[in-house]
Design an enzyme around this catalytic site. Structure first.
Site, short mmCIF file in Angstrom:
data_model
loop_
_atom_site.label_atom_id
_atom_site.label_comp_id
_atom_site.label_asym_id
_atom_site.label_seq_id
_atom_site.Cartn_x
_atom_site.Cartn_y
_atom_site.Cartn_z
N HIS A 145 -3.82 -4.65 -0.42
CA HIS A 145 -3.42 -5.27 0.85
C HIS A 145 -3.52 -6.78 0.73
O HIS A 145 -4.62 -7.34 0.88
CB HIS A 145 -4.32 -4.79 1.98
CG HIS A 145 -4.09 -3.39 2.40
ND1 HIS A 145 -3.13 -3.05 3.33
CD2 HIS A 145 -4.68 -2.23 2.03
CE1 HIS A 145 -3.15 -1.74 3.52
NE2 HIS A 145 -4.07 -1.22 2.73
N GLU A 203 -2.68 -8.90 2.91
CA GLU A 203 -3.07 -9.43 4.22
C GLU A 203 -4.57 -9.32 4.45
O GLU A 203 -5.10 -9.93 5.39
CB GLU A 203 -2.30 -8.72 5.34
CG GLU A 203 -2.78 -7.33 5.70
CD GLU A 203 -2.29 -6.22 4.78
OE1 GLU A 203 -2.51 -5.05 5.11
OE2 GLU A 203 -1.69 -6.54 3.71
N CYS A 252 0.84 -1.20 0.00
CA CYS A 252 0.00 0.00 0.00
C CYS A 252 0.88 1.26 0.00
O CYS A 252 1.65 1.45 -0.92
CB CYS A 252 -0.99 -0.03 1.16
SG CYS A 252 -2.35 1.18 0.93
#
Length: 209
Positions: free
Chosen positions: A190, A192, A81
């Site tokens: 992202h 994650e 990001c």
């Protein structure tokens, strides 16, 4: 098991990134310690919020030098990001310009889109030969949260250096969604927060270390 340091410079979803990398099979430490960051098999540079604030925090812990030194030794770095955005020359937000790490030429600027922030799942257009997106079907979606991005890839082609692999996405216009440049890789989205697709990407990165 790959040893990974998530660089703690006061910005980023540190714990969610830590948990995602652990689930992907890494031995993870969250720290700003220079020696640990240099000796790890992989370094992750996260980032959320404003470009200028992230750069300020990164400079305070010497993160720019850590990134430089790792890349000089061909040691892998993954930006996520705003952690990807700060790798470029500069960011321009709300009329304010801030210098980035300068690993790639280019400017992070506001997307030209009717709805901002760009928040949610979006497809990416990955190039052939990608390491990060290896084994993924076309149309695979990842989770984005951002209003600013790199809208043009500005690195000039070279006969002596293999060109980076650039992945694109679209929200109002095309923008850079990921870059793979030897040991330096980065994603605007992202991983994650991207479910199984993000987990697969992180495993692909860990397998490349």
């Amino acid at each position: 098991m790959a040893r990974v340091v998530i660089l703690d410079y006061g910005s980023g979803n540190l714990r969610s990134a830590e948990r995602a990398l652990q689930r992907a099979g890494a031995d993870v430490e969250v720290t700003a310690d220079h020696r640990a960051a240099m000796e790890a098999d992989g370094l992750v540079v996260p980032g959320v919020g404003a470009f200028a604030a992230c750069m300020e925090g990164l400079l305070e812990v010497g993160g720019d030098k850590i990134i430089d030194h790792r890349l000089a030794g061909d040691r892998p770095v993954l930006g996520i990001c705003v952690g990807m955005q700060v790798l470029f020359d500069e960011g321009v937000e709300h009329g304010m310009q801030a210098n980035g790490c300068g690993q790639w030429p280019g400017t992070v600027e506001r997307l030209q889109a009717d709805v901002l922030p760009h928040m949610g799942w979006n497809e990416v257009e990955a190039p052939e030969g990608s390491v990060l997106f290896a084994g993924m079907e076309p149309g695979t979606r990842f989770y984005f949260v951002h209003s600013f991005a790199v809208r043009r890839w500005e690195l000039e082609p070279s006969d002596s250096i293999e060109p980076p692999l650039v992945t694109w996405a679209e929200h109002g216009e095309r923008f850079v969604a990921a870059v793979e440049n030897g040991p330096l890789m980065a994603t605007q989205f992202h991983p994650e927060k991207s479910g199984e697709a993000g987990a697969r990407l992180l495993r692909n990165w860990l397998d490349s270390l």
